[in-house]
Write a protein that holds these residues in place. Structure first.
Motif, PDB file in Angstrom:
ATOM      1  N   UNK A 189       0.826  -1.206   0.000  1.00  0.00           N
ATOM      2  CA  UNK A 189       0.000   0.000   0.000  1.00  0.00           C
ATOM      3  C   UNK A 189       0.861   1.256   0.000  1.00  0.00           C
ATOM      4  N   UNK A 190       1.940   1.246   0.781  1.00  0.00           N
ATOM      5  CA  UNK A 190       2.827   2.415   0.839  1.00  0.00           C
ATOM      6  C   UNK A 190       3.421   2.712  -0.533  1.00  0.00           C
ATOM      7  N   UNK A 191       3.936   1.671  -1.194  1.00  0.00           N
ATOM      8  CA  UNK A 191       4.597   1.881  -2.481  1.00  0.00           C
ATOM      9  C   UNK A 191       3.612   2.148  -3.612  1.00  0.00           C
ATOM     10  N   UNK A 192       2.336   1.827  -3.393  1.00  0.00           N
ATOM     11  CA  UNK A 192       1.323   2.102  -4.417  1.00  0.00           C
ATOM     12  C   UNK A 192       0.844   3.548  -4.369  1.00  0.00           C
ATOM     13  N   UNK A 193       1.238   4.283  -3.342  1.00  0.00           N
ATOM     14  CA  UNK A 193       0.790   5.668  -3.191  1.00  0.00           C
ATOM     15  C   UNK A 193       1.354   6.546  -4.312  1.00  0.00           C
ATOM     16  N   UNK A 194       0.551   7.471  -4.836  1.00  0.00           N
ATOM     17  CA  UNK A 194       1.015   8.368  -5.913  1.00  0.00           C
ATOM     18  C   UNK A 194       1.871   9.509  -5.355  1.00  0.00           C
ATOM     19  N   UNK A 195       3.157   9.253  -5.174  1.00  0.00           N
ATOM     20  CA  UNK A 195       4.062  10.255  -4.595  1.00  0.00           C
ATOM     21  C   UNK A 195       4.898  10.967  -5.655  1.00  0.00           C
TER      22      UNK A 195
END
Length: 266
Positions: free
Chosen positions: A189-195
């Motif tokens: 979930x963390x790495x799927x965030x649009x950052x």
């Protein structure tokens, strides 16, 4: 078929038994070889036998203390996380995913995980099943893994990435999640965030479980855990502004909320 092996783990256990009989305190062995599995879909050809699949696999075993004896560290036996780290190093730069659940018949049901790459199961890692530990008369349960060889060989070589000229920025967030949420679910979930490509690293560094009295009734949410995650952001183009950092942090928190039902602790 009765004399053909369906797993490499049996031969590794024989090697372990041989070495322990000769007083070897630490054993680390691996093997690359072919196994033989019944598969009605395999046709007859110059390189195959009808009804039998013959895939190549890689397997490894570790037993004894995690590190060689020395004065600076207390001796500690190898555990699941040592074997998991070996698998991650072997598959790098691919990101392996580890899921508990369906277990390998030679491994401990509660200390075993499937190894997935790209959503496909390629093997297992875990502790030897107590039944087989007793059968081989081993003083402690070794750690094992067995993987399909093709995904290991197909991984891309690491590519050079320039070192960022700008100072990285770290932010810690604390979220509350259900006890059923795994580390793999959390990191996915963390790495799927649009950052916008600013997220460079994410590490879970603290877990807190509230103490519940044994005689107290278990209420909804009583077993939830508080997790602390350290996020590292950076850019190769310019020094990050406060707005960019806060936007990226909010994107991670929102993604955790929508994906794993996390609640942020303030």
């Amino acid at each position: 078929m009765n004399v053909m092996r369906t797993s490499l783990l049996g031969s590794l256990l024989q090697v372990l038994k041989f070495n322990l009989a000769r007083k070897a305190p630490r054993v680390r062995v691996f093997e690359i070889g072919r196994v033989f599995l019944r598969d009605a879909s395999v046709p007859e050809s110059d390189s195959t036998v009808q009804g039998f699949d013959q895939p190549m696999r890689i397997a490894a075993l570790s037993s004894g203390s995690a590190n060689a004896q020395q004065w600076g560290h207390k001796e500690q036996g190898v555990d699941f996380f040592d074997a998991k780290g070996d698998v991650e190093a072997l598959l790098a730069p691919l990101k392996a995913e580890f899921k508990p659940g369906n277990h390998h018949p030679a491994m401990h049901p509660g200390r075993c995980a499937q190894v997935l790459v790209g959503g496909k199961v390629i093997g297992y890692v875990g502790e030897l099943h107590p039944k087989w530990r007793q059968g081989y008369e081993l003083p402690q349960a070794p750690m094992l893994f067995e993987l399909e060889l093709d995904p290991v060989l197909a991984r891309k070589l690491p590519e050079f990435v320039p070192v960022a000229k700008y100072q990285p920025v770290q932010r810690d967030i604390a979220v509350v999640v259900a006890d059923s949420v795994t580390h793999a679910d959390l990191m996915a979930a963390v790495w799927a965030a649009p950052t916008a490509g600013l997220l460079r690293d994410a590490q879970l560094f603290d877990v807190y479980r509230p103490k519940v009295a044994k005689e107290a009734p278990v209420e909804a949410g009583a077993t939830d855990r508080s997790l602390a995650i350290r996020l590292t952001f950076n850019s190769t183009e310019a020094t990050l502004t406060d707005d960019q950092i806060e936007t990226a942090v909010k994107a991670v928190v929102d993604q955790l909320q929508s994906t794993v039902g996390a609640r942020q602790r303030v």
